[in-house]
Design an enzyme around this catalytic site. Sequence first.
Site, PDB file in Angstrom:
ATOM      1  N   ARG A  93       0.838  -1.212   0.000  1.00  0.00           N
ATOM      2  CA  ARG A  93       0.000   0.000   0.000  1.00  0.00           C
ATOM      3  C   ARG A  93       0.862   1.247   0.000  1.00  0.00           C
ATOM      4  O   ARG A  93       0.543   2.234  -0.670  1.00  0.00           O
ATOM      5  CB  ARG A  93      -0.943   0.001   1.202  1.00  0.00           C
ATOM      6  CG  ARG A  93      -2.135  -0.917   1.040  1.00  0.00           C
ATOM      7  CD  ARG A  93      -3.211  -0.630   2.074  1.00  0.00           C
ATOM      8  NE  ARG A  93      -2.700  -0.535   3.423  1.00  0.00           N
ATOM      9  CZ  ARG A  93      -2.771  -1.509   4.336  1.00  0.00           C
ATOM     10  NH1 ARG A  93      -3.348  -2.643   4.040  1.00  0.00           N
ATOM     11  NH2 ARG A  93      -2.288  -1.332   5.539  1.00  0.00           N
ATOM     12  N   GLU A 110      -3.125  20.774 -16.930  1.00  0.00           N
ATOM     13  CA  GLU A 110      -3.353  22.072 -16.284  1.00  0.00           C
ATOM     14  C   GLU A 110      -2.331  23.107 -16.760  1.00  0.00           C
ATOM     15  O   GLU A 110      -1.125  22.981 -16.493  1.00  0.00           O
ATOM     16  CB  GLU A 110      -3.293  21.941 -14.763  1.00  0.00           C
ATOM     17  CG  GLU A 110      -4.370  21.042 -14.181  1.00  0.00           C
ATOM     18  CD  GLU A 110      -5.762  21.603 -14.360  1.00  0.00           C
ATOM     19  OE1 GLU A 110      -5.941  22.841 -14.310  1.00  0.00           O
ATOM     20  OE2 GLU A 110      -6.696  20.796 -14.545  1.00  0.00           O
ATOM     21  N   GLU A 166       0.167  24.328  -6.257  1.00  0.00           N
ATOM     22  CA  GLU A 166      -0.621  24.273  -7.499  1.00  0.00           C
ATOM     23  C   GLU A 166      -1.367  22.942  -7.601  1.00  0.00           C
ATOM     24  O   GLU A 166      -2.515  22.906  -8.065  1.00  0.00           O
ATOM     25  CB  GLU A 166       0.282  24.488  -8.713  1.00  0.00           C
ATOM     26  CG  GLU A 166      -0.468  24.684 -10.001  1.00  0.00           C
ATOM     27  CD  GLU A 166      -1.358  25.910 -10.025  1.00  0.00           C
ATOM     28  OE1 GLU A 166      -2.568  25.740 -10.301  1.00  0.00           O
ATOM     29  OE2 GLU A 166      -0.879  27.020  -9.771  1.00  0.00           O
ATOM     30  N   GLU A 170     -10.126  22.579  -6.954  1.00  0.00           N
ATOM     31  CA  GLU A 170     -10.982  22.890  -8.105  1.00  0.00           C
ATOM     32  C   GLU A 170     -11.744  21.659  -8.578  1.00  0.00           C
ATOM     33  O   GLU A 170     -12.943  21.727  -8.863  1.00  0.00           O
ATOM     34  CB  GLU A 170     -10.150  23.465  -9.254  1.00  0.00           C
ATOM     35  CG  GLU A 170      -9.650  24.860  -8.987  1.00  0.00           C
ATOM     36  CD  GLU A 170      -8.787  25.407 -10.113  1.00  0.00           C
ATOM     37  OE1 GLU A 170      -8.481  24.648 -11.065  1.00  0.00           O
ATOM     38  OE2 GLU A 170      -8.415  26.580 -10.039  1.00  0.00           O
ATOM     39  N   LYS A 226     -12.675  28.109  -4.589  1.00  0.00           N
ATOM     40  CA  LYS A 226     -11.752  28.178  -5.726  1.00  0.00           C
ATOM     41  C   LYS A 226     -10.907  29.441  -5.683  1.00  0.00           C
ATOM     42  O   LYS A 226      -9.696  29.402  -5.947  1.00  0.00           O
ATOM     43  CB  LYS A 226     -12.522  28.108  -7.039  1.00  0.00           C
ATOM     44  CG  LYS A 226     -13.073  26.744  -7.361  1.00  0.00           C
ATOM     45  CD  LYS A 226     -13.760  26.790  -8.714  1.00  0.00           C
ATOM     46  CE  LYS A 226     -14.093  25.429  -9.241  1.00  0.00           C
ATOM     47  NZ  LYS A 226     -14.584  25.473 -10.629  1.00  0.00           N
ATOM     48  N   ASP A 227     -11.525  30.563  -5.363  1.00  0.00           N
ATOM     49  CA  ASP A 227     -10.789  31.829  -5.301  1.00  0.00           C
ATOM     50  C   ASP A 227      -9.749  31.821  -4.192  1.00  0.00           C
ATOM     51  O   ASP A 227      -8.636  32.333  -4.372  1.00  0.00           O
ATOM     52  CB  ASP A 227     -11.755  32.999  -5.107  1.00  0.00           C
ATOM     53  CG  ASP A 227     -12.599  33.292  -6.337  1.00  0.00           C
ATOM     54  OD1 ASP A 227     -12.334  32.699  -7.406  1.00  0.00           O
ATOM     55  OD2 ASP A 227     -13.542  34.106  -6.224  1.00  0.00           O
TER      56      ASP A 227
END
Length: 126
Positions: free
Chosen positions: A14, A33, A74, A81, A99-100
């Site tokens: 695992r 992305e 990021e 997101e 999100k902001d």
Amino acid sequence: MSMDSRDHKNEWSRFLKSFVHAWRGIWKTARSERNFQFHIIAACAVILCGFLTGLSTAEWAVVLMLIGGMLALELVNTAIEHVVDLVTDQYHPLAKAAKDAAAGAVCVFAVISCIIGLLIFLPKIC
């Protein structure tokens, strides 16, 4: 085989699989992305500049921590997101706020990273 050794083997399996999943997440994000791709290109440029300017060990440590932090943040932003998009496809003020805020965290770290980068690199090129 005792139960303890099987449990240990399963835990080890695992553990190794968690790295596979992590790398899969990094790879998928890197391929899909745009912002992550930008940060990878910027990181490569900074690393090249580091070799060209002869960074000290301490300077490399700071630069690599900033690069790692930026990429990690990021990835977290992308995860937030995706989760928000999974929960709702309709506009909701809390979804926008989440999100902001995540994007804002990336922005704060990016700005601070640039300032620190300038503090490290400007004396070497001026």
